[in-house]
Design an enzyme around this catalytic site. Structure first.
Site, PDB file in Angstrom:
ATOM      1  N   TRP A 461      -1.371  -0.190   6.692  1.00  0.00           N
ATOM      2  CA  TRP A 461      -1.464  -1.622   6.401  1.00  0.00           C
ATOM      3  C   TRP A 461      -0.222  -2.176   5.690  1.00  0.00           C
ATOM      4  O   TRP A 461      -0.248  -3.301   5.219  1.00  0.00           O
ATOM      5  CB  TRP A 461      -2.705  -1.891   5.538  1.00  0.00           C
ATOM      6  CG  TRP A 461      -3.948  -1.373   6.180  1.00  0.00           C
ATOM      7  CD1 TRP A 461      -4.750  -2.021   7.056  1.00  0.00           C
ATOM      8  CD2 TRP A 461      -4.520  -0.055   6.017  1.00  0.00           C
ATOM      9  NE1 TRP A 461      -5.779  -1.223   7.455  1.00  0.00           N
ATOM     10  CE2 TRP A 461      -5.672  -0.001   6.832  1.00  0.00           C
ATOM     11  CE3 TRP A 461      -4.175   1.069   5.263  1.00  0.00           C
ATOM     12  CZ2 TRP A 461      -6.479   1.133   6.912  1.00  0.00           C
ATOM     13  CZ3 TRP A 461      -4.965   2.198   5.346  1.00  0.00           C
ATOM     14  CH2 TRP A 461      -6.107   2.228   6.161  1.00  0.00           C
ATOM     15  N   ASP A 462       0.855  -1.411   5.593  1.00  0.00           N
ATOM     16  CA  ASP A 462       2.039  -1.844   4.844  1.00  0.00           C
ATOM     17  C   ASP A 462       1.688  -2.118   3.386  1.00  0.00           C
ATOM     18  O   ASP A 462       2.091  -3.121   2.808  1.00  0.00           O
ATOM     19  CB  ASP A 462       2.660  -3.095   5.488  1.00  0.00           C
ATOM     20  CG  ASP A 462       4.004  -3.463   4.858  1.00  0.00           C
ATOM     21  OD1 ASP A 462       4.637  -2.594   4.248  1.00  0.00           O
ATOM     22  OD2 ASP A 462       4.398  -4.639   4.975  1.00  0.00           O
ATOM     23  N   MET A 463       0.941  -1.203   2.780  1.00  0.00           N
ATOM     24  CA  MET A 463       0.560  -1.341   1.378  1.00  0.00           C
ATOM     25  C   MET A 463       1.520  -0.575   0.470  1.00  0.00           C
ATOM     26  O   MET A 463       1.104   0.044  -0.516  1.00  0.00           O
ATOM     27  CB  MET A 463      -0.879  -0.858   1.178  1.00  0.00           C
ATOM     28  CG  MET A 463      -1.904  -1.809   1.743  1.00  0.00           C
ATOM     29  SD  MET A 463      -1.936  -3.375   0.858  1.00  0.00           S
ATOM     30  CE  MET A 463      -2.623  -4.470   2.088  1.00  0.00           C
TER      31      MET A 463
END
Length: 780
Positions: A461-463
């Protein structure tokens, strides 16, 4: 009445059509039923029957009840559900025929009661947490780092990353008197060839009586700290490059002179561009990372290059990279200067190519530029410097944000990102899985791993861990512990023992949604901290819009996209990511007061969507659009499109507030207060300063005087807050967006100054400029 009936028919048909679509998605029946009722009201209005008013009164009452059931007594959700329908009722209140007064007698009181009740909801803040943080000093001898009291020597003031100043001239009682002392314009502005995310995110350093601030195109400017007068300018001559995702500079780093007199810098006014000066032997040094992957060492006194460092003050950071695409790798954040080394990490473009440069972290001798060690998360055990012809691991997880260091423990702490592509996990090795989306502690001496704590397992999630860790000694039930506090995009704030990596505040695991594309997988559980600002799971009832129409469209989108709560895997269908990859917290991090043991932060809430786009046989059109848009993932079977979850009118689909300020007691983990932050003044064509709680990006600073300063939000203001209560005490209008973190210092007259860079932010569309703004109390 013909025109009025036509309006009811058009509104009714729109709601009926959209409502039927929503019903097919297993959504609310309200809109379709409302459409039928409004079509009937239109027919009755055309025939001038009193029943039109009675039916509309019943409709208003039912809509009010439905709205309260869905959203509670909360102005913004109620206003957008009821506002248009209250306005449409007005023509019905004055009947053309005497016989229709019976209907008016029914409609008028219903309309009045609902209208008054709606207006009264303005006085209720359903999202506010009121309380008070401790005002007393808990740790009298707290470690504030080695920066002199009057100065600001590193991005977070010191390598501890606290963003806390011991200055106390400015207090809650007098902060309202702050006035502009001076302003300076750099001359570096966004050009036609620049990428979308060209941003001013810099926090100046204050050394001696000079400020050192970088600009998006990697100019380094020295200013007189009293007057803002320009002393010298060094232009790194960075060429335009459309493949960069970012064009920014968050700051520079400082190596004090060998004498140990950290502020003994005699800055000289230059006669011309500093980049034209001959290189000199430097005692003190400034380190400027550039967006074309260089590290420059400059003389603070003149701006000349340092002949003693690397190649006449210039180090090429592309050495030993496995792939060297222009614009795919660069440093946007200042390196850390500690233990005689300058330690540099870098940003690797998200989702441009499977085969990209490495996310390696490298330590160089701060005086000579010689490589001392390199830590590559794809090959974590071998930290000996690579030789000529050897390469680092392809696309390994990087650290694009700001690091912290504890020289007494001999450790440096890096917030880690993910391996590109962010949403496709099938390319990752076990080592990369271990270190992605974490904080890793490395030995300053050798680069070897001391410990790692991960915050998302198998991140899809591009966290990325986006924020600089803040270091303080924390009073706990087990005694004083060396603590590290780091906020995350998903809203958790982790409090760890920075010597061992063990949690000080508990961390648990919770089940996570499953189901990915073929060849990938999702982690069965995800960590969560006991100190968390995570929002509740979105519901259809949380969908919002300026009118019932875009609210309806947001509901249709919500039901059409995949969403099973936080950590719903990306999909071809399109997935809602909430909190979005913009984060609850981002690179602005938090500020901590190590003496009072409290934290000030700016949590925000903005959902995104993530869609995997199959590439086989598809014409993708324009790709590599940056942080928000379609990116190619060259070498992968899927491109990915990331964007905010917005209504057709361009406002967030989830109801406000979208941004807060919050205060937390770090000894207990209790959130003492949380208030809406920022207005919609610069978000709409109507410049109304309505306090709605808006998104932003940037960070806060806390002072010993009990005042916190923060700009960051999408309206162009710098604000001062009472740290204890969170109450806003002061604000000033900025000439451009303030998406940078402020700093504070004493000038040569002993006056406390507050300085902010205001130049706007390309991703969130704030006002572009090139300002450095300085404020102080009036002379007594």
């Amino acid at each position: 009445m013909i025109i009025l009936s036509l309006i009811f028919w058009l509104v009714g048909l729109a709601l009926l059509g959209g409502g039927l679509w929503l019903i097919t998605l297993d959504g609310s029946w309200y809109y379709a039923l409302s459409g039928i009722v409004l079509i009937a009201v239109g027919a009755l209005t055309r025939s001038r029957r009193p029943a039109a008013q009675s039916l509309y009164a019943l409709f208003l009452a039912a809509t009010a009840a439905w709205s309260l059931w869905e959203s509670g007594y909360d102005w913004w959700p109620l206003a957008t559900r009821l506002g248009l329908f209250l306005v449409l009722a007005i023509p019905l209140l004055w009947p053309a025929k005497r016989g229709r007064r019976t209907g008016t007698a029914v409609l008028l009181p219903v309309w009045a009661i609902i209208g008054v009740g709606l207006l009264a909801s303005l006085s209720v803040d359903a999202h506010r947490i009121d309380g008070e943080l401790n005002r007393d000093v808990v740790a009298e001898n707290a470690d504030l780092g080695d920066t002199p009291q009057e100065s600001w020597h590193a991005y977070g003031r010191s390598n501890l990353g606290q963003r806390f100043s011991p200055l106390e001239q400015i207090t809650p009682e007098n902060v309202g008197d702050l006035e502009l002392a001076w302003q300076y314009q750099t001359g570096d502005v966004k050009g036609p060839e620049d990428v979308g995310e060209t941003t001013y995110e810099a926090t100046p350093l204050k050394v001696g009586n000079s400020l050192f601030v970088c600009t998006p195109h990697n100019w380094l400017i020295a200013l007189d700290a009293d007057s803002g007068e320009e002393q010298w300018v060094f232009d790194a001559k960075v060429p335009a490059e459309s493949s960069r995702q970012h064009q920014t500079c968050r700051g520079v780093s400082y190596l004090p002179p060998a004498s140990g007199e950290a502020d003994a810098i005699d800055v000289q006014a230059a006669d011309g561009p500093a980049e034209n000066l001959a290189a000199v032997q430097c005692d003190a040094q400034l380190f400027l990372p550039t967006s074309d992957a260089r590290l420059l060492a400059l003389d603070p006194a003149t701006g000349a290059r340092c002949a003693n460092f690397a190649d006449n003050g210039e180090l090429d950071l592309m050495h030993n990279m496995p792939f060297k695409q222009a614009g795919f790798y660069y440093s946007t954040s200042p390196p850390v200067v500690a233990d005689g080394k300058v330690v540099v990490a870098g940003s690797v473009n998200d989702n441009y190519a499977v085969e990209s440069p490495s996310g390696v972290i490298r330590a160089y001798d701060a005086k000579s530029g010689e490589l001392v060690w390199n830590w590559d998360s794809g090959n974590p055990d071998d930290t000996a410097p690579l030789g000529e012809g050897e390469t680092y691991t392809t696309s390994s997880p990087n650290s694009w944000s700001i690091a912290s260091a504890d020289e007494e423990l001999g450790l440096i702490y890096f917030p880690m990102g993910n391996r590109t592509p962010d949403q496709l996990g099938m390319y990752r090795t076990p080592a990369e899985e271990k270190y992605a989306t974490s904080v890793v502690a490395l030995s300053l001496a050798t680069g070897q791993v001391a410990w790692v704590q991960q915050f998302v397992h198998h991140d899809l999630w591009d966290m990325d861990t986006p924020a600089q860790p803040s270091l303080l000694d924390l009073e706990t039930d087990e005694g004083t512990q060396p603590a590290l506090v780091v906020p995350t995009k998903q809203g958790d704030v982790y409090v760890l023992n920075r010597e061992t990596g063990e949690p000080i505040m508990p961390i648990s695991e919770q089940p996570a949604p499953q189901g990915t594309i073929e060849g990938d997988h999702a982690a069965e559980t995800q960590p969560i901290s006991s100190l968390s600002f995570r929002p509740p799971t979105l519901r259809e009832a949380d969908m919002w819009g300026a009118t019932p129409f875009d609210q309806l469209m947001c509901r249709i989108q919500f039901k059409s996209l995949r969403y099973e709560g936080q950590y719903t895997p990306p999909s071809e269908q399109g997935t809602i990511v909430f909190p979005g990859n913009f984060g609850v917290f981002n690179w602005g991090s938090i500020a901590v007061d190590p003496r009072r043991q409290v934290m000030f932060g700016m949590p925000l809430y903005l959902a995104f969507t993530s869609t995997l786009v199959p590439k086989e046989g598809a014409d993708l059109g324009e790709t590599n659009q940056g942080e928000q848009g379609l990116n190619e993932n060259a070498g992968a079977p899927y491109a990915v499109e990331m964007k905010p979850f917005l209504s057709p009118f361009g406002v967030p689909c989830q109801q406000p507030p979208w941004g807060y300020v919050a205060g937390t007691d770090l000894r207990t983990g209790e959130v003492a207060w949380q208030h809406k932050n920022g207005t919609v003044e610069d978000m709409t064509s109507l410049p109304l300063p309505i306090k709605m709680g808006v998104p932003g990006i940037g960070g806060p600073v806390i002072t010993e005087g009990g005042v916190a300063f923060l700009a960051a939000s999408v309206d162009d203001y710098l604000r001062g807050y009472d740290v204890s209560t969170g109450e806003q005490l002061w604000e000033t209008r900025l000439p451009a967006g303030g998406q940078a973190t402020p700093m504070t210092y004493l000038n040569s007259q002993g006056e406390q100054m507050v300085v902010l860079v205001a130049g706007g932010h390309g991703s969130i569309g704030t006002t572009i400029g090139d300002y450095v703004m300085a404020y102080k109390l009036p002379e007594q």
